[in-house]
Design a protein around this motif. Structure first.
Motif, PDB file in Angstrom:
ATOM      1  N   TYR A 148       2.023 -44.091 -89.394  1.00  0.00           N
ATOM      2  CA  TYR A 148       2.999 -43.004 -89.307  1.00  0.00           C
ATOM      3  C   TYR A 148       2.336 -41.649 -89.045  1.00  0.00           C
ATOM      4  O   TYR A 148       2.715 -40.630 -89.618  1.00  0.00           O
ATOM      5  N   CYS A 168      16.601 -44.923 -87.407  1.00  0.00           N
ATOM      6  CA  CYS A 168      15.504 -44.306 -88.167  1.00  0.00           C
ATOM      7  C   CYS A 168      14.967 -45.317 -89.180  1.00  0.00           C
ATOM      8  O   CYS A 168      15.728 -46.118 -89.728  1.00  0.00           O
ATOM      9  N   SER A 169      13.683 -45.281 -89.430  1.00  0.00           N
ATOM     10  CA  SER A 169      13.078 -46.185 -90.409  1.00  0.00           C
ATOM     11  C   SER A 169      13.747 -46.014 -91.769  1.00  0.00           C
ATOM     12  O   SER A 169      14.038 -44.889 -92.197  1.00  0.00           O
ATOM     13  N   ARG A 170      13.972 -47.110 -92.450  1.00  0.00           N
ATOM     14  CA  ARG A 170      14.615 -47.039 -93.773  1.00  0.00           C
ATOM     15  C   ARG A 170      13.723 -46.302 -94.776  1.00  0.00           C
ATOM     16  O   ARG A 170      14.206 -45.827 -95.809  1.00  0.00           O
ATOM     17  N   TYR A 171      12.439 -46.207 -94.466  1.00  0.00           N
ATOM     18  CA  TYR A 171      11.515 -45.539 -95.394  1.00  0.00           C
ATOM     19  C   TYR A 171      11.716 -44.033 -95.435  1.00  0.00           C
ATOM     20  O   TYR A 171      11.108 -43.347 -96.253  1.00  0.00           O
ATOM     21  N   GLY A 180       8.237 -43.683 -86.536  1.00  0.00           N
ATOM     22  CA  GLY A 180       9.360 -44.318 -87.227  1.00  0.00           C
ATOM     23  C   GLY A 180      10.665 -43.586 -87.029  1.00  0.00           C
ATOM     24  O   GLY A 180      11.711 -44.024 -87.515  1.00  0.00           O
ATOM     25  N   TRP A 206      13.519 -50.857 -80.501  1.00  0.00           N
ATOM     26  CA  TRP A 206      13.101 -49.567 -81.067  1.00  0.00           C
ATOM     27  C   TRP A 206      11.791 -49.105 -80.417  1.00  0.00           C
ATOM     28  O   TRP A 206      10.826 -48.735 -81.088  1.00  0.00           O
ATOM     29  N   TRP A 222       8.225 -42.960 -80.908  1.00  0.00           N
ATOM     30  CA  TRP A 222       9.145 -43.682 -81.783  1.00  0.00           C
ATOM     31  C   TRP A 222       8.376 -44.718 -82.605  1.00  0.00           C
ATOM     32  O   TRP A 222       8.546 -44.834 -83.813  1.00  0.00           O
ATOM     33  N   GLN A 223       7.519 -45.482 -81.941  1.00  0.00           N
ATOM     34  CA  GLN A 223       6.762 -46.525 -82.631  1.00  0.00           C
ATOM     35  C   GLN A 223       5.769 -45.928 -83.638  1.00  0.00           C
ATOM     36  O   GLN A 223       5.540 -46.493 -84.710  1.00  0.00           O
ATOM     37  N   ARG A 247       6.616 -46.482 -97.728  1.00  0.00           N
ATOM     38  CA  ARG A 247       6.085 -47.202 -96.579  1.00  0.00           C
ATOM     39  C   ARG A 247       4.919 -48.094 -97.010  1.00  0.00           C
ATOM     40  O   ARG A 247       4.230 -47.766 -97.978  1.00  0.00           O
TER      41      ARG A 247
END
Length: 774
Positions: free
Chosen positions: A559, A686-689, A665, A654, A661-662, A391
């Motif tokens: 996060y 879902c966040s790619r991280y 992630g 999103w 959610w914000q 991230r």
């Protein structure tokens, strides 16, 4: 907890033999095996081996070798010794001990000519009786005394130097090893018996003056007397017994055209009577270092107080804490290398890092007087892993180095896809300051090929970081989230003695709750509860830029990570190696990063899920709450209802009105309910991280060794410029350094409170407020 058992091979009935290199081996005898652990008492071990070999319990002695050292036998005489032996062999499955039967003799020592025991008994001499060291005793602890002693009788003066030896016949009653009357004295004789013949008489040669001095010290310890120098230089040494009027003395000088030192004159007989035994006088720092070096190699945390105890028990020499501490410092330098020379190797180290790990950045700077200023290191594998898989989130923190020349380590760590820490860059600086933090951030910006969009720093707002981050990354989408740990500590300091510990604890708890609050409504509810307790605390919080630390207002993405000490494991690495010279410290960190990258790379090969394990658990936890929710579609507006609460979800953006959610992630339970109603896959939102793919990219690159296999480490290369680097002028302060790093979990716990000013973190004896008032 499983207690590890060590198979112990017990041997008895054989003989010890010493080869030309001083290596001791055990020949013959019987052997039996038994299991031991750290719960075993010494008396039980002694009873069992006595029964095992049919020995008299009163005459049994137990000994062992340290792992990797076959030159020194170590005695086990109490529970503490036994626990140490087990700890030294903790990495082994087996250990060998030797059971020796020793008859305690009580000879008429007064009839032994030339022996120290003919002059005074050990009890009269005070051997083994701890005494408080005087200032003069400490001042006498020197390795070499070049000035002649004015108290020594000058009749034994040797004028000039010659190759012709004056023969002094060695009498037949030359001092021999003595069996002392008590078990303690007997053990002393056994431990030092290897040195009893270090000095044999006229004609004995030594390779150097240093070798002769060392032999002389050990000889004096073995025979329990103290000596003083009359002459002591590079080509001749004259010593006499420290007792006034005693005729024992030795003169040695260099053989011309050679470096050899030869004993030219010697009177081996002691004529002193009733003198005070002073074995500690001969226990120089270098001697202590030579005794403990092998043990220190096995047990790096060998404490000075244990050194004092062990040397007293094994050699009968009473040290003070200062002698033990200095001896340990010398032994560490002999094992690890010179701290001073390590700074001069920094140019070669930086060159080797960038040569063996292309794409890395290693740079250093000195002050005008060539003293060390700062060193920055970021490996290619770390930079690649951060840019490809982590991230856009960096934690900035520091740790004080307790090495000989002090300094601090500044570090930037990231969070990988499984919420594990990932080292990105670090710097060693002479002191933690605004200037050095600014320099560190400039180097970090240079190391990153491109500054990630939306990069967030979690860091203290002090130490110039607030201004430096804004200045260096000006015009870029970079955010600064204040570390909540440092912020709460500052609040406690500013409140001083206004409130009790319990009230302050409640204020800090409410502050943390307000920081985590996802919405402004919940934030204001939390701070209003603080206002009800203290308007002062409320005003302080509202004036501390909540937009930089409260989730409800912060514009970046952190996060839900609220403190900067995310990389606690990284700082523990440094704490374990902080006493190493600077070049070895850097390589120790590199080795740890290399091991971390490799182990996590191999671990991820078995992961079959789309998200990393920790993120899978978080998603599953949210999924458990979906069944109780009701999804209502009102055109473009999708509501999720539960009892009296209503949340609005926008799948395309999103977003959910609960803001979980914000902030995290990962889809919240409201978002998952809507996604499933739309017959879509929650993993796509879902966040790619947090994916396994990102995790594998983080640990895709490897680190290469930076030592030189063909020669000394940091050997100068042809392209290396000649740059002089000397250690920083700062030195380690007196007193014991701190060993505990305060963690974020300790904020809000009960702290020491001053009864005078009611402040936190100190007592009345160290109250600065009182001193200022005076």
């Amino acid at each position: 907890m499983v207690v590890k058992k060590i198979i112990t091979i017990c041997q008895s009935g054989g003989e010890f033999e010493t080869d030309a290199d001083g290596v001791i081996s055990y020949k013959g005898g019987d052997a039996h095996a038994m299991e031991i652990d750290d719960k075993l008492k010494f008396k039980d071990l002694k009873s069992e081996v006595a029964e095992m070999f049919g020995c008299n319990l009163g005459t049994v002695a137990v000994k062992y070798f340290l792992p990797g050292n076959k030159k020194t036998l170590i005695s086990i005489s109490n529970d503490k010794d036994l626990k140490r032996m087990i700890k030294f062999h903790n990495d082994s499955d087996t250990a060998e001990i030797y059971v020796v039967t020793e008859e305690v003799a009580a000879p008429d020592v007064s009839q032994m000519p030339g022996s120290r025991s003919s002059r005074t008994t050990l009890s009269e001499a005070g051997v083994g009786v701890p005494v408080e060291p005087s200032r003069s005793t400490i001042n006498n602890i020197v390795d070499d005394i070049n000035e002649p002693d004015p108290l020594v009788d000058s009749t034994f003066d040797v004028v000039g130097d010659t190759n012709v030896s004056t023969e002094v016949p060695v009498p037949s009653d030359f001092p021999t090893p003595i069996a002392f009357a008590s078990p303690y004295d007997e053990k002393l004789a056994k431990a030092a018996q290897q040195w009893q013949n270090n000095i044999t008489g006229v004609g004995q040669r030594f390779n150097s003056v240093h070798e002769f001095r060392e032999a002389l010290r050990k000889y004096a310890i073995a025979h329990q007397f103290a000596f003083k120098y009359k002459k002591n230089d590079s080509h001749r040494v004259t010593v006499k017994c420290k007792a006034e009027g005693c005729q024992w003395r030795v003169h040695a000088s260099r053989l011309s055209t050679t470096p050899l030192i030869c004993i030219k004159k010697m009177n081996p007989t002691h004529t002193c009577e009733g003198s005070v035994l002073a074995t500690g006088y001969q226990a120089t720092r270098s001697w202590v270092a030579s005794i403990i070096k092998e043990k220190l190699k096995v047990f790096p945390n060998y404490k000075p107080k244990d050194i004092v105890t062990d040397i007293k028990e094994e050699y009968g020499v009473q040290l003070n804490y200062f002698q033990a501490w200095r001896g340990k410092e010398i032994a560490k330098e002999q094992l690890q290398g010179s701290y001073k020379e390590a700074y001069s190797q920094l140019p070669y180290l930086c060159e080797k890092i960038m040569e063996t790990n292309p794409g890395s950045l290693a740079s250093f700077a000195t002050k005008e007087d060539s003293s060390f200023h700062h060193l920055f290191v970021s490996f290619r594998a770390s930079l690649y892993g951060f840019e490809q898989g982590c991230r856009p989130l960096l934690f900035l923190d520091s740790i004080f180095l307790k090495s000989k020349y002090q300094g601090s380590l500044l570090a930037a760590t990231a969070a990988d896809a499984d919420d594990g820490f990932f080292p990105v860059a670090f710097a060693i600086v002479n002191v933690e300051s605004d200037e050095n933090w600014k320099w560190f951030l400039q180097q970090l910006k240079t190391a990153l090929s491109t500054t990630p969009r939306g990069l967030t720093f979690v860091a203290d707002r002090e130490k110039g970081l607030k201004e430096s981050i804004a200045e260096i990354f000006q015009g870029q989408e970079v955010y600064h989230a204040y570390c909540l740990r440092y912020l709460s500590e500052q609040l406690i300091r500013d409140l001083k003695g206004q409130f009790s510990h319990e009230v302050k604890r409640i204020i800090i708890q409410d502050m943390f709750t307000a920081a985590h609050a996802p919405t402004e409504q919940i934030f204001y509810k939390c701070v209003d509860s603080i206002k009800a307790i203290s308007v002062t605390a409320y005003n302080w919080i509202m004036q501390s830029d909540p937009t930089h630390w409260a989730n409800a207002f912060f514009q970046g993405a952190r996060y839900n990570h609220m403190t900067s000490n995310f990389g606690e494991l990284f700082y523990s690495w440094v704490s374990d190696a902080h006493e190493l010279p600077i070049t070895q410290l850097v390589d120790a960190i590199r080795t740890k990063i290399m091991e971390l990258v490799y182990s996590r790379h191999m671990e991820a090969l078995d992961w079959m899920r789309r998200l990393t394990p920790s993120m899978e658990k978080k998603l599953e936890k949210e999924n458990l709450n979906v069944r109780a929710l009701e999804v209502v579609s009102l055109g473009d507006r999708i509501e999720v209802r539960f009892e009296n609460s209503v949340q609005i979800v926008n799948v395309d953006r999103w977003e959910c009105s609960c803001r979980v959610w914000q902030l995290t992630g990962l889809p919240c339970c409201h978002a998952i309910a809507v996604i499933m109603c739309l017959q879509r896959d929650p993993y796509d939102f879902c966040s790619r991280y947090f994916t396994t793919e990102s995790y594998r990219l983080t640990y895709a690159e490897t680190l290469n060794p930076i030592s030189n296999s063909d020669g000394p480490m940091w050997q100068k290369g042809e392209s290396t410029q000649i740059v002089t680097v000397t250690p920083p002028p700062t030195r380690r302060p007196p007193g014991r350094p701190t060993t505990k790093r305060v963690s974020s979990q300790e904020v809000g716990r009960r702290q020491l409170q001053c009864s005078r000013c009611k402040g936190i973190g100190h007592n009345k004896s160290t109250c600065k407020e009182f001193l200022l008032e005076c």
